[in-house]
Design a protein around this motif. Structure first.
Motif, PDB file in Angstrom:
ATOM      1  N   ILE A   2       2.342   1.801  -3.518  1.00  0.00           N
ATOM      2  CA  ILE A   2       1.323   2.210  -4.501  1.00  0.00           C
ATOM      3  C   ILE A   2       0.886   3.655  -4.220  1.00  0.00           C
ATOM      4  CG2 ILE A   2      -1.025   1.792  -5.359  1.00  0.00           C
ATOM      5  CD1 ILE A   2      -0.555  -1.194  -4.890  1.00  0.00           C
ATOM      6  N   LEU A   3       0.607   3.952  -2.959  1.00  0.00           N
ATOM      7  CA  LEU A   3       0.136   5.305  -2.632  1.00  0.00           C
ATOM      8  C   LEU A   3       1.219   6.353  -2.881  1.00  0.00           C
ATOM      9  CD1 LEU A   3      -2.078   4.738   0.535  1.00  0.00           C
ATOM     10  CD2 LEU A   3      -2.793   5.250  -1.804  1.00  0.00           C
TER      11      LEU A   3
ATOM     12  N   PHE B 213       1.201   6.958  -6.488  1.00  0.00           N
ATOM     13  CA  PHE B 213      -0.020   7.660  -6.877  1.00  0.00           C
ATOM     14  C   PHE B 213       0.069   9.143  -6.489  1.00  0.00           C
ATOM     15  CE2 PHE B 213      -4.344   8.918  -5.176  1.00  0.00           C
ATOM     16  CZ  PHE B 213      -4.854   9.312  -6.404  1.00  0.00           C
TER      17      PHE B 213
ATOM     18  N   ARG C  52       0.832  -1.203   0.000  1.00  0.00           N
ATOM     19  CA  ARG C  52       0.000   0.000   0.000  1.00  0.00           C
ATOM     20  C   ARG C  52       0.871   1.259   0.000  1.00  0.00           C
ATOM     21  NH1 ARG C  52      -3.176  -0.838   4.638  1.00  0.00           N
ATOM     22  NH2 ARG C  52      -4.512  -2.141   3.375  1.00  0.00           N
TER      23      ARG C  52
ATOM     24  N   ASP D 185     -10.316   5.883 -17.381  1.00  0.00           N
ATOM     25  CA  ASP D 185      -8.971   6.431 -17.262  1.00  0.00           C
ATOM     26  C   ASP D 185      -8.461   6.871 -18.620  1.00  0.00           C
ATOM     27  OD1 ASP D 185      -9.133   5.630 -14.673  1.00  0.00           O
ATOM     28  OD2 ASP D 185      -8.005   3.785 -14.964  1.00  0.00           O
ATOM     29  N   GLU D 186      -7.721   7.962 -18.594  1.00  0.00           N
ATOM     30  CA  GLU D 186      -7.086   8.393 -19.832  1.00  0.00           C
ATOM     31  C   GLU D 186      -5.731   8.988 -19.494  1.00  0.00           C
ATOM     32  OE1 GLU D 186      -9.436  10.816 -22.374  1.00  0.00           O
ATOM     33  OE2 GLU D 186      -7.870  10.944 -23.889  1.00  0.00           O
TER      34      GLU D 186
ATOM     35  N   CYS E  64      -7.204  -1.309 -15.064  1.00  0.00           N
ATOM     36  CA  CYS E  64      -6.505  -0.108 -14.589  1.00  0.00           C
ATOM     37  C   CYS E  64      -4.998  -0.386 -14.526  1.00  0.00           C
ATOM     38  CB  CYS E  64      -6.991   0.291 -13.202  1.00  0.00           C
ATOM     39  SG  CYS E  64      -8.776   0.399 -13.040  1.00  0.00           S
TER      40      CYS E  64
ATOM     41  N   GLU F 216      -5.863  11.906 -16.520  1.00  0.00           N
ATOM     42  CA  GLU F 216      -6.805  11.751 -15.419  1.00  0.00           C
ATOM     43  C   GLU F 216      -7.080  10.265 -15.252  1.00  0.00           C
ATOM     44  OE1 GLU F 216     -11.047  13.631 -14.334  1.00  0.00           O
ATOM     45  OE2 GLU F 216     -10.169  14.396 -16.175  1.00  0.00           O
ATOM     46  N   ALA F 217      -6.753   9.718 -14.101  1.00  0.00           N
ATOM     47  CA  ALA F 217      -6.953   8.279 -13.939  1.00  0.00           C
ATOM     48  C   ALA F 217      -7.050   7.922 -12.467  1.00  0.00           C
ATOM     49  CB  ALA F 217      -5.816   7.518 -14.586  1.00  0.00           C
ATOM     50  N   CYS F 218      -7.469   6.699 -12.219  1.00  0.00           N
ATOM     51  CA  CYS F 218      -7.641   6.237 -10.843  1.00  0.00           C
ATOM     52  C   CYS F 218      -6.282   5.951 -10.204  1.00  0.00           C
ATOM     53  CB  CYS F 218      -8.512   4.991 -10.818  1.00  0.00           C
ATOM     54  SG  CYS F 218      -7.717   3.541 -11.516  1.00  0.00           S
ATOM     55  N   ALA F 219      -6.325   5.632  -8.912  1.00  0.00           N
ATOM     56  CA  ALA F 219      -5.092   5.440  -8.147  1.00  0.00           C
ATOM     57  C   ALA F 219      -4.235   4.314  -8.726  1.00  0.00           C
ATOM     58  CB  ALA F 219      -5.442   5.142  -6.693  1.00  0.00           C
ATOM     59  N   ILE F 220      -4.860   3.200  -9.056  1.00  0.00           N
ATOM     60  CA  ILE F 220      -4.092   2.049  -9.555  1.00  0.00           C
ATOM     61  C   ILE F 220      -3.455   2.382 -10.910  1.00  0.00           C
ATOM     62  CG2 ILE F 220      -4.316  -0.332 -10.436  1.00  0.00           C
ATOM     63  CD1 ILE F 220      -4.448  -0.369  -7.451  1.00  0.00           C
TER      64      ILE F 220
END
Lengths: 399, 144
Positions: free
Chosen positions: B10-11, B14, B7, B40-41, B124, B61-65
């Motif tokens: 990854i964080l 991110f 975690r 996600d893009e 993702c 612009e995309a999610c955390a993963i």
């Protein structure tokens, strides 16, 4: 609430807030489909035997239920399609692509669903029509003033959602039709997000076309409706040709089409879908559409009030008059919010909701959308509110 | 790897991704990655010199993963040859898809080794890697 017992999907331990995408089905709709396949499975409009006659009767009876539900003047004005998307494509391709000329203007808004934009783009590929977007106000709503100022001598058609699927504003369709008709402009209404949630009376609105999908109103997937005033529907050129829509044809190529609405329903129709939709209409009518609307508005009001107490939440459409709430948690990507809520078995939609040019207006590309239905409860909202109030640690939780 | 460590990495990637921000430089090729089934893009700019990845930057612009996996991918692929990078990307795809893979090649990217069991996150985790791999394979074809 007793009605929750009518829905098998509401016994799965999930909280479902994505009713703008599709809705759960009451047992009586599911039963009606099983009944057709189990007890009188035959084609419609064909056989001279009992089960086929019953199928025919049930299919046409479903059409009659749709006619009554939206208060159409004639049953022939109701065409079954696969859904609102096909209905809008049919309107563009079978009708407007024939009557529009170079220089004619089509008025849309940037809040429209892709299905009410791309079919118009397809006409533009062949004819030099102008597609214009009527301006939205600061709350992303379409006002009468904006409609009036957008109309020119070239405007031939206005095509808009009754209720938009991200912002959820209810457009003043009756007034818009009144203004448009004075200038001989036709009005196409996408009722996908309105017909399931409120009384819609096409004669009162006086709209020229209305489309909607069965699955967003407790009915099956793959069935939808195209309503058009008879005088315009008569002019539709069928783009699906074949069985069920012709009265006769000769080897020299001469074809005589059937009368409305059958000439626009080539091939074996979605019989179980139509029957299921008819039963969904019975169900909704039993609950009363005005009560459904009132209840959903009450839920939205409560949710907005509670969400506003949470400083981390940004709501984009708190004032609009429907059960749709678009929001983001500040500094959190909408998909991450949806994944976080999914960990609590709460289903919401993240993304642009097929309204890809709305970002030009809202300046936010993606949002989380909660879309309510009559079977949602205050308790479900409380759970959502509580989960969102503990979102400070969201990223630690989802990773 | 223990979950807290996973975690944390990854964080960190991110919140503070490497090489975020596009150059708009003609010496870079532009690679747009978006996924039909997710929102996600991410846009990448890649510079290859003498068959070696000398720079790779991104934005979007995309999610955390997605974002973290883009950052980790960049850390791993920088200064690798195109051939090495292709091998690493394929290996990564194998890991995400639950197939056999060589752990040693993936180093930091093994923080995603539990994604193969999470259908909703696979796309993702793959977004950036698929996009870059597709380009690198074309590059190799055109330059061999």
């Amino acid at each position: 609430m007793d009605i929750r017992n009518d829905f098998p999907m509401l016994k799965k331990g999930i909280i479902y807030f994505d009713n703008g995408a599709t809705t759960f089905k009451p047992q009586m709709v599911i039963d009606s489909i099983v009944d057709y396949y189990s007890n009188y499975c035959a084609n419609a409009h064909r056989g001279d035997y009992n089960i086929s006659l019953k199928t025919d009767m049930m299919y046409e009876n479903a059409r009659k239920k749709v006619k009554d539900f939206i208060n159409a003047k004639y049953v022939e004005e109701i065409v079954f399609t696969s859904g609102a998307t096909e209905s809008l494509n049919m309107i563009a391709k079978s009708y407007f692509s024939n009557i529009l000329s170079d220089g004619d203007e089509v008025l849309l808004t940037k809040a429209e669903h892709a299905s009410n934009i791309l079919p118009w783009f397809s006409i533009k590929e062949k004819k030099d029509i102008d597609i214009k977007y009527m301006e939205l106000n600061e709350n992303y709503e379409l006002t009468i003033e904006s409609v009036i100022s957008s109309i020119t001598d070239k405007t031939r058609v206005i095509s808009i959602a009754h209720v938009t699927n991200v912002v959820g504003d209810v457009r003043p369709i009756k007034k818009i039709c009144e203004i448009a008709h004075k200038k001989n402009i036709l009005v196409v209404v996408d009722g996908s997000q309105s017909v399931p949630h409120m009384s819609v009376d096409v004669q009162d609105l006086d709209c020229d076309f209305l489309v909607f999908s069965g699955h967003k109103m407790c009915g099956p997937t793959g069935i939808g409706v195209l309503y058009a005033k008879k005088e315009y529907l008569e002019e539709f050129v069928p783009y699906n040709l074949g069985g069920g829509m012709n009265a006769n044809f000769l080897n020299n190529g001469e074809v005589e089409y059937k009368s409305l609405p059958h000439r626009l329903e080539a091939g074996t129709p979605n019989i179980s879908g139509a029957i299921g939709l008819g039963v969904a209409i019975d169900y909704l009518t039993g609950l009363n559409m005005d009560m459904i609307r009132e209840y959903e508005l009450k839920l939205k009001k409560y949710l907005v009030k509670k969400l506003k107490e949470n400083k981390n939440i940004e709501i984009y459409n708190e004032t609009t008059d429907s059960g749709i709430i678009a929001f983001n948690i500040k500094n959190v990507f909408s998909q991450d919010t949806a994944i976080y809520l999914n960990d609590y078995n709460i289903c919401v939609r993240a993304g642009n909701h097929c309204a890809k040019i709305l970002k030009d207006e809202i300046n936010i590309k993606n949002t989380c959308r909660i879309s309510l239905y009559f079977y949602n409860t205050k308790e479900e909202l409380d759970k959502l509110i509580s989960v969102l109030s503990n979102c400070d640690d969201l990223y630690n939780q989802i990773i | 790897m223990d979950n807290n460590k996973r975690r944390e990495i990854i964080l960190d990637n991110f919140n503070n991704p490497i090489n975020r921000g596009l150059k708009y430089d003609d010496n870079y090729v532009k690679i747009n990655t978006n996924n039909e089934s997710c929102i996600d893009e991410l846009n990448f700019e890649l510079k290859i010199d003498n068959g070696k990845i000398v720079d790779l930057v991104f934005d979007g612009e995309a999610c955390a993963i997605s974002t973290a996996s883009a950052s980790i991918m960049i850390k791993i692929l920088l200064n690798k040859t195109v051939d090495e990078a292709i091998k690493i990307c394929k290996n990564y795809e194998n890991m995400i898809n639950g197939n056999d893979y060589d752990k040693d090649l993936l180093s930091l990217a093994t923080v995603f080794d539990n994604i193969s069991g999470q259908a909703s996150r696979k796309k993702c985790a793959l977004l950036s890697w698929n996009g870059i791999l597709k380009y690198l394979e074309e590059y190799k074809k055109n330059n061999s």
